[in-house]
Design a protein around this motif. Sequence first.
Motif, PDB file in Angstrom:
ATOM      1  N   THR A 168       0.853  -1.184   0.000  1.00 15.13           N
ATOM      2  CA  THR A 168       0.000   0.000   0.000  1.00 15.13           C
ATOM      3  C   THR A 168       0.886   1.230   0.000  1.00 15.13           C
ATOM      4  N   ASN A 175      -1.793  -0.856  -4.037  1.00 11.55           N
ATOM      5  CA  ASN A 175      -2.890   0.011  -3.606  1.00 11.55           C
ATOM      6  C   ASN A 175      -2.335   1.417  -3.408  1.00 11.55           C
ATOM      7  N   HIS A 178      -3.082   4.646  -1.757  1.00 14.60           N
ATOM      8  CA  HIS A 178      -3.996   5.024  -0.676  1.00 14.60           C
ATOM      9  C   HIS A 178      -3.775   6.479  -0.272  1.00 14.60           C
ATOM     10  N   ALA A 222      -5.567  -1.065  -6.704  1.00 17.00           N
ATOM     11  CA  ALA A 222      -6.601  -0.288  -6.017  1.00 17.00           C
ATOM     12  C   ALA A 222      -6.170   1.162  -5.874  1.00 17.00           C
ATOM     13  N   THR A 226      -7.566   3.942  -3.071  1.00 16.53           N
ATOM     14  CA  THR A 226      -8.467   3.994  -1.921  1.00 16.53           C
ATOM     15  C   THR A 226      -8.150   5.211  -1.056  1.00 16.53           C
TER      16      THR A 226
END
Length: 455
Positions: free
Chosen positions: A86, A106, A108, A153, A155
């Motif tokens: 992440t 990800n 983030h 992702a 996010t």
Amino acid sequence: MPRQVTLLIVLLLICGFGCTQRHEPVSLQQIQVEAPFEMPPISYPDFSKTEKLNIVDFGADPKDQKATSNAISEAISKANSLGGGTVIIPPGEWPTGKIHFKSHVNLHLEKGATLLFSGNPEDYLPAVQSTWEGMECFNYSPLIYAFECENIAITGEGELKAQMDIWEVWFARPDAHMQALKKLYTMASEGVPVQERQMVGDEANFRPQFIQFNRSKNILLEGVTITNSPFWVIHPFLSKDIVIRDVKVFAHGHNNDGVDPEMSQNILIEDCVFDQGDDAIAVKSGRNQDAWRLNTPTKNLVIRNSLVKNGHQLLAIGSELSGGVENVFMENCTVEEGAKLNHLLFIKTNERRGGNVSNIYLKNIKSGRIDLGILGIETDVLYQWRDLVPTYERRLTPIKNIYLENVKAGNVEFVSRILADPELPVENIQLSNVQYDSLRGEKLIHENVVNFKMD
């Protein structure tokens, strides 16, 4: 060695192996979505146990775009090498150029974080394999770009924001831009290899998408706010297994559709807010010969529990639909009172498209005043292309099995306007409990429709 020292070493070893946080590769979750058609479970990535990589530790500097861009790129590479990670964007405004994903990453954005994307087109070079309105080409990189990635992702509660100074100038369509459109259309129609369709330069001014997931799978986009966009905002292209959840879009530039799923499958869009200058959800599947070559329909798409504050259509299908669109279900969505809207559902195509449209469902939809009507279907929509380029091959679009149930609108020009080709009538349209407050024109305007029912 004294007994106390030995015991301390043992305790330190135990803590070293047992007390540190354990990081694992990205895992996959599945969600089963109910729909009036067979809907496969959607897989999306879970990064909760992966290592967190703060871009500050890689040299990000809120006053240095190049340093921040490099830090994001290095953190993405590190996360990918770990098999899952992440990349943390901490609070603050962080200037950056293009972001290119790798698998198992990800991105983030923490609350209070803003990624501020450069408005300089040079920062989105070299050109990458992308698209322009349903035709593949090499163009400026999307601001966020994933090509042949899996388990990715974006996010968090932060913001993705585009600087618009130059892109806004490019909204205009001078002759050089129109000639570039004609050139790309001709190359696509004649089967010129995509690698040879280089569309950067010569003032073509093909604006990039904000986010493009190209030929990727297992995708999560959750929580973020997206402000401004050069072109289409969220563009899944030839991708599958996608969850877009709790995303807020504010983009009032030219062609600023909210989400454009194109030749993509197994998609859930839920709990989102759309406030943009074009269609909220614009379902596409490529243009003409290019889409016939790729031969991939957009299929199994569910949109639910979302709010539209402004947009041309709540749900548009086409006009780039040559690969086919089937199994689309929108439910429990609301258009805010006072929003500017043309239709709740608008299906548009023309004699060049081919493809097909079938199994489209709208249920439990609320809206205030609509500039045009609740349902629109037109099979001769060509816009600027009508006189710009010829029809290389004529293929009509079969359209059938369209269902609207429990729809409530305010003042409307019409309830249903269907203008189809006499050679291929639209078939099987069912409107159940479709209500409106007042009517400005004719309720039903139909040409070449078979089996239309309204109760």
